[in-house]
Design an enzyme around this catalytic site. Structure first.
Site, mmCIF file in Angstrom:
data_model
loop_
_atom_site.group_PDB
_atom_site.id
_atom_site.type_symbol
_atom_site.label_atom_id
_atom_site.label_comp_id
_atom_site.label_asym_id
_atom_site.label_seq_id
_atom_site.Cartn_x
_atom_site.Cartn_y
_atom_site.Cartn_z
ATOM 1 C CB THR A 24 13.718 -10.491 16.072
ATOM 2 O OG1 THR A 24 13.899 -11.913 16.151
ATOM 3 C CG2 THR A 24 12.271 -10.148 16.388
ATOM 4 C CB CYS A 25 18.792 -10.570 15.746
ATOM 5 S SG CYS A 25 18.541 -11.208 17.410
ATOM 6 N NE ARG B 194 11.507 -15.203 17.705
ATOM 7 C CZ ARG B 194 11.406 -16.520 17.900
ATOM 8 N NH1 ARG B 194 10.610 -17.237 17.151
ATOM 9 N NH2 ARG B 194 12.086 -17.110 18.851
ATOM 10 C CD GLN C 14 13.113 -7.702 18.984
ATOM 11 O OE1 GLN C 14 12.833 -8.843 19.335
ATOM 12 N NE2 GLN C 14 14.343 -7.344 18.646
ATOM 13 C CB SER D 296 15.382 -1.720 19.055
ATOM 14 O OG SER D 296 15.621 -2.827 18.202
#
Length: 425
Positions: free
Chosen positions: A47-48, A50, A121, A199
């Site tokens: 993700t952005c 992690r 996610q 997303s």
């Protein structure tokens, strides 16, 4: 089998490091499973803020080999050395790995506690692993349990509904520099350009609409703006449109495309804004920086970044303590179920030995000696004899009592196939 997780997040690393670790992330799971037989399955959660790998490793003794394979695979794409990658990825094993994923899925490890995007996610990470053929029954059970834990946290604490999302916090920060009337932002009058169609773009658009923004124009470096905008009732900028010219007439830019390289550069933006006194607020939610960070130095331009969100995220509140307890209990339950599944084959084998042996012996009886009433009685007594040790073995497995499990398994092994001759009653 052992569950191994290797995690890197905004808690430990700068976002630019996370960006490099995630290079060509979609190929990592497939390559790992193909590279070593120590790794039987892999799910990658990127993700952005992690980058985490969840691995099904065939044996505890093989976890060092699995970690080396991860370091080599990620290094070949990120430009870091395998040694650097190993340093950046924190290992978690067994129950620590499951508890961490449950906390992540519940939004407890996010920049903004309780943010909602992460649950989706996590589900998409599992779907990608299914598509790539890298999931296993253990990883399926793990990620499905994580989704259940996320729902349990939301329903019992309200974090999922009351906690602000990353997008929500970013827009709250943006409101400080948007044009105001009587101390409040007139969101209906805000002219916005949304960069991206993924997303986060969908979440951003929903948040903008919820605040009353009507004038949203979608720009996509990849050319997908038209379909994205049409499906959501907003306007798209045509392929090849002059984004800078559009931004010059805009109050707010929300950028979350993750394109390779900055979509908005500081020098180019300065050129189109020369002589303009119209304030511009830019929200950059892309890990790879859709916007050159130097735009914050331009007169009249305010920049809100992921780092800004991290610095202004709300502190943990009272519900968080309860949420963490929910996660802990869910992780303990998952580990108990996993142990039962892992240890149960030996129990099943002993039961099959006895019950299967009984059925074989009954089938071998001459027809004249067969008595269905006596056969039912034998089956009932045999199952009753097996019941106690079976329950004891599975109870021991749930709590990880290896000694108690061994004793119960020994009791099962001591049960002999009952005699079925005419004198057996």
């Amino acid at each position: 089998m052992v569950l191994l997780s290797l995690v890197a997040s905004h808690h430990d690393l700068d976002l630019t490091v996370l960006e490099r670790l995630q290079a060509d992330v979609h190929a990592v799971g497939r390559e790992l499973v193909a590279a070593t037989n120590a790794v039987t399955g892999a799910v990658v959660l990127a993700t952005c803020n992690r980058f985490e790998l969840y691995l099904d490793v065939d044996d505890t003794a093989h976890t060092p080999r699995a970690r080396r394979a991860v370091a080599q695979t990620v290094a070949s794409r990120s430009g870091y050395s395998p040694e650097d990658v190993a340093t950046h990825l924190r290992p978690l094993v067994g129950s620590d790995a499951s508890e961490h994923l449950f906390a992540v899925a519940s939004g407890l490890e996010s920049m903004v506690v309780g943010e909602r995007e992460i649950a989706g996610q996590v589900r998409r990470a599992l779907s990608t692993a299914r598509r790539d053929g890298t999931t296993t029954s253990t990883l399926e059970a793990l990620f499905q349990a994580a989704s259940r834990a996320s729902r349990a946290v939301e329903s019992s604490t309200g974090l999922g509904s009351t906690g602000r999302s990353v997008v929500g916090v970013a827009l709250d920060l943006a409101a400080r520099t948007l044009p105001q009337a009587d101390g409040d932002v007139d969101w209906a009058a805000v002219r916005c350009v949304l960069v991206g169609t993924g997303s986060y773009a969908g979440a951003s658009l929903a948040a903008l609409k919820a605040r009353g923004v009507h004038d949203v124009r979608v720009y996509s470096p990849s050319g997908r703006a038209r379909a994205f905008a049409a499906a959501r009732g907003v306007t798209s900028l045509p392929a090849g449109a002059d984004l800078l010219a559009e931004v010059a007439r805009t109050d707010l830019v929300v950028a979350c495309s993750g394109a390779a390289g900055a979509v908005l550069g500081a020098e180019a933006l300065a050129a189109v804004r020369r002589g303009s006194d119209r304030p511009l607020t830019v929200v950059d939610l892309a890990l790879r920086h859709d916007v050159d960070p130097d735009v914050r130095t331009l007169p009249g331009v305010a920049l809100v970044s992921l780092q800004s969100v991290a610095e202004h995220a709300p502190a943990e509140h009272a519900a968080l303590c309860h949420a963490r307890q929910v996660v802990l209990l869910a992780a303990e339950e998952f580990e108990a179920d996993r142990r039962v599944r892992e240890w149960d084959p030996a129990v099943v084998a002993e039961r099959t030995r006895v019950l299967g042996g009984l059925e074989t012996a009954l089938d071998a009886l001459p027809v004249v000696d067969r008595d269905e009433t006596r056969a039912r009685s034998l089956r009932r007594r045999t199952r009753a004899q097996l019941h106690g040790p079976t329950v004891a073995a599975r109870a021991a497995a749930r709590v990880g009592d290896a000694a108690g499990y061994a004793r119960a398994l020994g009791d099962l092994a001591a049960i002999e196939v009952p005699a079925v001759g005419p004198s057996a009653a």
